[in-house]
Design a protein around this motif. Structure first.
Motif, mmCIF file in Angstrom:
data_model
loop_
_atom_site.group_PDB
_atom_site.id
_atom_site.type_symbol
_atom_site.label_atom_id
_atom_site.label_comp_id
_atom_site.label_asym_id
_atom_site.label_seq_id
_atom_site.Cartn_x
_atom_site.Cartn_y
_atom_site.Cartn_z
ATOM 1 N N UNK A 287 0.665 -1.215 -0.040
ATOM 2 C CA UNK A 287 -0.076 0.093 0.123
ATOM 3 C C UNK A 287 0.805 1.399 -0.044
ATOM 4 N N UNK A 288 2.167 1.246 -0.048
ATOM 5 C CA UNK A 288 3.017 2.230 0.084
ATOM 6 C C UNK A 288 3.490 2.804 1.488
ATOM 7 N N UNK A 289 3.346 1.714 2.511
ATOM 8 C CA UNK A 289 3.662 2.248 3.658
ATOM 9 C C UNK A 289 2.731 1.968 4.616
ATOM 10 N N UNK A 290 2.814 2.224 6.057
ATOM 11 C CA UNK A 290 2.092 1.945 7.105
ATOM 12 C C UNK A 290 0.826 2.878 7.321
ATOM 13 N N UNK A 291 0.941 4.148 6.936
ATOM 14 C CA UNK A 291 -0.090 5.045 7.162
ATOM 15 C C UNK A 291 -1.155 4.863 5.815
ATOM 16 N N UNK A 292 -0.816 4.375 4.740
ATOM 17 C CA UNK A 292 -1.771 4.024 3.520
ATOM 18 C C UNK A 292 -2.373 2.752 3.792
ATOM 19 N N UNK B 167 10.687 -0.597 11.862
ATOM 20 C CA UNK B 167 11.131 0.861 12.644
ATOM 21 C C UNK B 167 12.660 0.788 12.881
ATOM 22 N N UNK B 168 13.180 1.963 13.052
ATOM 23 C CA UNK B 168 14.460 2.068 13.542
ATOM 24 C C UNK B 168 14.977 1.824 15.037
ATOM 25 N N UNK C 214 7.939 7.342 17.621
ATOM 26 C CA UNK C 214 7.488 8.156 16.558
ATOM 27 C C UNK C 214 6.373 7.253 15.855
ATOM 28 N N UNK C 215 6.701 6.221 15.395
ATOM 29 C CA UNK C 215 5.804 5.051 14.796
ATOM 30 C C UNK C 215 4.491 4.909 15.466
#
Length: 248
Positions: free
Chosen positions: A118-123, A144-145, A169-170
């Motif tokens: 989906x192009x990343x976590x938020x999408x 995550x880092x 932050x994530x």
């Protein structure tokens, strides 16, 4: 060599395509289905269907749908479901996860290690919201880092620093998007190491056992390259968190 074939061979011993132990997977699935006498689950980017097959085996009143672009992976999902006698409760769709639509919402949506679809976590969170029933849960796994990535780590992952954030932050971003974490799991270093040794080992061993296959050399090269990228690049820098979320 086809990337999907590499992934299938590399995950031959561990069909859960994420750095999670069997105990961690079982606990997360138990929590995800807790309090429901039955329900409908959807895995977006299901691969070989390992999450869904385990859910159905443990929860006889659940039904499930898996979506993935890897036809061979879906075939393995059907075989696994048949072996456990849950195939009648599992539907599989050879489809881009972004294109999947359903008239009925789902009580549980999963996307663990497949948010890139989906192009990343938020999408991914936005897509899952459209498919989830009120009161339903989302099980989503994302990198995550663990620490500031070195140039070697970024090169090994073909990543940029902004591709991930720290765990705090994530998590803040997930909450800001309208979700509440109700459980979760941060993969330990032993889980990561077991996953990476299994990934590279299964692929290398297949190459050793099939020297006549045209892909044997490419498979061995992929295993050696991945092992070096992990050990000399991102080990200890890249973490993995699996959230169990509910909508606000």
């Amino acid at each position: 060599m086809d990337r999907q074939r590499i992934s299938r061979l590399a995950h031959a011993r561990r069909p859960i395509a994420a750095p999670l132990s069997d105990d961690s997977v079982a606990r997360l699935l138990e929590r995800a289905a807790a309090g429901a006498g039955g329900g409908r689950a959807l895995d977006l980017g299901c691969g070989e269907g390992a999450w869904l097959v385990r859910l159905l085996a443990a929860q006889p009143n659940w039904r499930a749908v898996g979506v993935d672009l890897d036809a061979a992976g879906l075939t393995r999902a059907r075989e696994s479901a048949t072996a456990l006698g849950v195939e009648r409760r599992l539907g599989l769709h050879h489809l881009d996860a972004r294109e999947f639509r359903s008239r009925e919402p789902f009580d549980l949506v999963l996307c663990v290690g497949a948010t890139h679809a989906f192009g990343g976590l938020l999408p991914t969170l936005a897509a899952a919201r459209e498919l989830l029933a009120p009161g339903g849960r989302l099980l989503v796994g994302e990198g995550f880092w663990e620490r500031e990535p070195s140039e070697a780590a970024l090169t090994a992952l073909a990543a940029a620093r902004e591709d991930h954030a720290g765990l705090a932050t994530t998590t803040d971003r997930v909450i800001a998007a309208g979700w509440t974490p109700v459980d979760g799991h941060v993969s330990s270093q032993p889980e990561w190491d077991a996953y990476e040794f299994s990934w590279t080992g299964a692929l290398a061993e297949w190459a050793l056992e099939h020297p006549e296959d045209p892909d044997a050399g490419a498979a061995r090269e992929a295993a050696d390259r991945h092992r070096a990228q992990w050990l000399h690049g991102y080990r200890g820098a890249l973490g993995f968190v699996t959230y169990l979320l509910r909508r606000d």
